[in-house]
Write an enzyme that holds these catalytic residues in place. Sequence first.
Site, PDB file in Angstrom:
ATOM      1  N   THR A  53       0.795  -1.229   0.000  1.00  0.00           N
ATOM      2  CA  THR A  53       0.000   0.000   0.000  1.00  0.00           C
ATOM      3  C   THR A  53       0.833   1.287   0.000  1.00  0.00           C
ATOM      4  O   THR A  53       0.634   2.159  -0.844  1.00  0.00           O
ATOM      5  CB  THR A  53      -0.940  -0.005   1.214  1.00  0.00           C
ATOM      6  OG1 THR A  53      -1.798  -1.134   1.095  1.00  0.00           O
ATOM      7  CG2 THR A  53      -1.769   1.267   1.279  1.00  0.00           C
ATOM      8  N   GLU A 100       0.297  13.916   4.811  1.00  0.00           N
ATOM      9  CA  GLU A 100       0.409  14.701   6.054  1.00  0.00           C
ATOM     10  C   GLU A 100       1.836  15.194   6.304  1.00  0.00           C
ATOM     11  O   GLU A 100       2.107  15.856   7.307  1.00  0.00           O
ATOM     12  CB  GLU A 100      -0.031  13.841   7.245  1.00  0.00           C
ATOM     13  CG  GLU A 100      -1.502  13.503   7.234  1.00  0.00           C
ATOM     14  CD  GLU A 100      -1.767  12.042   7.565  1.00  0.00           C
ATOM     15  OE1 GLU A 100      -1.581  11.194   6.659  1.00  0.00           O
ATOM     16  OE2 GLU A 100      -2.136  11.740   8.696  1.00  0.00           O
ATOM     17  N   ASP A 126      -4.207   0.590  -5.559  1.00  0.00           N
ATOM     18  CA  ASP A 126      -2.760   0.544  -5.344  1.00  0.00           C
ATOM     19  C   ASP A 126      -2.159  -0.816  -5.702  1.00  0.00           C
ATOM     20  O   ASP A 126      -0.976  -0.906  -6.010  1.00  0.00           O
ATOM     21  CB  ASP A 126      -2.412   0.938  -3.899  1.00  0.00           C
ATOM     22  CG  ASP A 126      -3.226   0.176  -2.855  1.00  0.00           C
ATOM     23  OD1 ASP A 126      -4.235  -0.469  -3.219  1.00  0.00           O
ATOM     24  OD2 ASP A 126      -2.862   0.239  -1.669  1.00  0.00           O
TER      25      ASP A 126
HETATM   26 ZN   LIG Z   1      -3.283  -1.268  -0.296  1.00  0.00          ZN
END
Ligand SMILES: [Zn+2]
Length: 490
Positions: A146, A213, A312
């Site tokens: 991910t 972030e 992803d």
């Molecule tokens: Zn993922």
Amino acid sequence: MGSASLSILTPSKPTPVSSTEEDPPNPSTALLSFNTDSSTPPHKPTTTILFISLLVITCIALSASIAFAFLFFSSSSSSSSSPLSLQIESTARPLTKLDRPVVLLISSDGFRFGYQFKTPTPNIGRLIANGTEAETGLIPVFPTLTFPNHYSIVTGLYPAYHGIINNYFADPITGETFTMQSHEPKWWLGEPLWETVANHGLKASTYFWPGSEVKKGSWNCPLNYCRYYNSSVPFEERVDTVLHYFDLPSSEIPVFMTLYFEDPDHQGHQVGPDDPEITEAVARIDRMIGRLIQGLEKRGVFEDVTIIMVGDHGMVGTCDKKLIFLEDLAPWIEIPESWVQSYSPLLSIRPPAGFSHSDVVAKMMEGLRSGKVDSGKNLRVFLKEELPDRLHYVASDRISPIIGLVEEGFKVEQKKSKRKECGGAHGYDNAFFSMRTIFIGHGPQFARGHKVPSFENVQIYNLVTSILDIQGAPNNGTVSFPKSVLLSSP
Ligand SMILES: [Zn+2]
């Protein structure tokens, strides 16, 4: 891994089952039965038998031609019933309401290519029918995890270059550990799209995305435009927040926005890719896309906004029979837990100083090939420099010196345990078709009803900067790629 490369060459494209073509006469079966008949011992030829034979041949020929005609006309009528596929566009459509292009990048985590055929997905289907799709899916980067992939999508860099080489890893120089909660800029190399956009004095917004972030360059994760990750925020709230950006004065509308959904990855890990829970998760994502489309239509901007929907990585089923235990290698070499940075599906080993890396690899391979290690042939261990070039997984100190590649669906564990679990996993070689995800582009610069060959997600950065008409940072994508996918400027 040979089968994996083959599956790349000859991807099987799932096709929806047609309900209108029930049991059409099958010409090949008809011909086959004729041949079978003719192979039986010949009877004494009489005019009657000859006549009957000719009649049978004529009938077979006729039914075969009818079958061919049926198939031909039914396929040609189905394509002519969608006039959009016949419409040839060459130039981008002008904006009607927005002052400048806006790209909304949506990620549905773990949306394996093919999930869109599990259940009716009218809204995703609408984006596909009126947009451009990677025909056999989007190819993730290796490792198909991910964080590495989300950050490749927004930087155009392979993990070795953007620094997020795994979801968890240790920096061998400082000894510090990266986790999915690490927001210090030192980990996150490269220039993500929100930073590129901010560097151009334009507004970007992020409703969750790995790395968003992190305060870097001109991007300071501004209040109201940058959401701190919180998985409990309902998907509807995320969609509605993005929609509200379009209610702002024109100059305040972010030109680049991200929107992230944890599903169907979340379910995929628990139950594997072929469970009704996945079907429901896919249907829910489709409803979110529907909510988004409706909201954009209500504001009159749906045709102006560029929506890029991706995942992803894919997902593959895993079960406990497909396990390889490092403890089984003990007769050849002891691999203590402390050497292992990650087990599965990416086996990553960093032996302490004093150990020869090539010696460790040689001994591990000797054991794995001995036939005495359960499933040993399904793990191959490499010095990272000797991994296939196509994985681009070498040029970073953060990557451990020894990397193991496991066959699809297999897992590596330290030692045998009573743990029994069947579920799903990703992280494997990106050549596996099961690791592919989706790419759909919908908007003024994407042709309608267009299919493009599969491509790696590092191409998306250049695609977005090209749509926004801004200069991007150097990256691993191909400079000419956007031209091959996008409509030319009017
Ligand atoms: Zn993922």
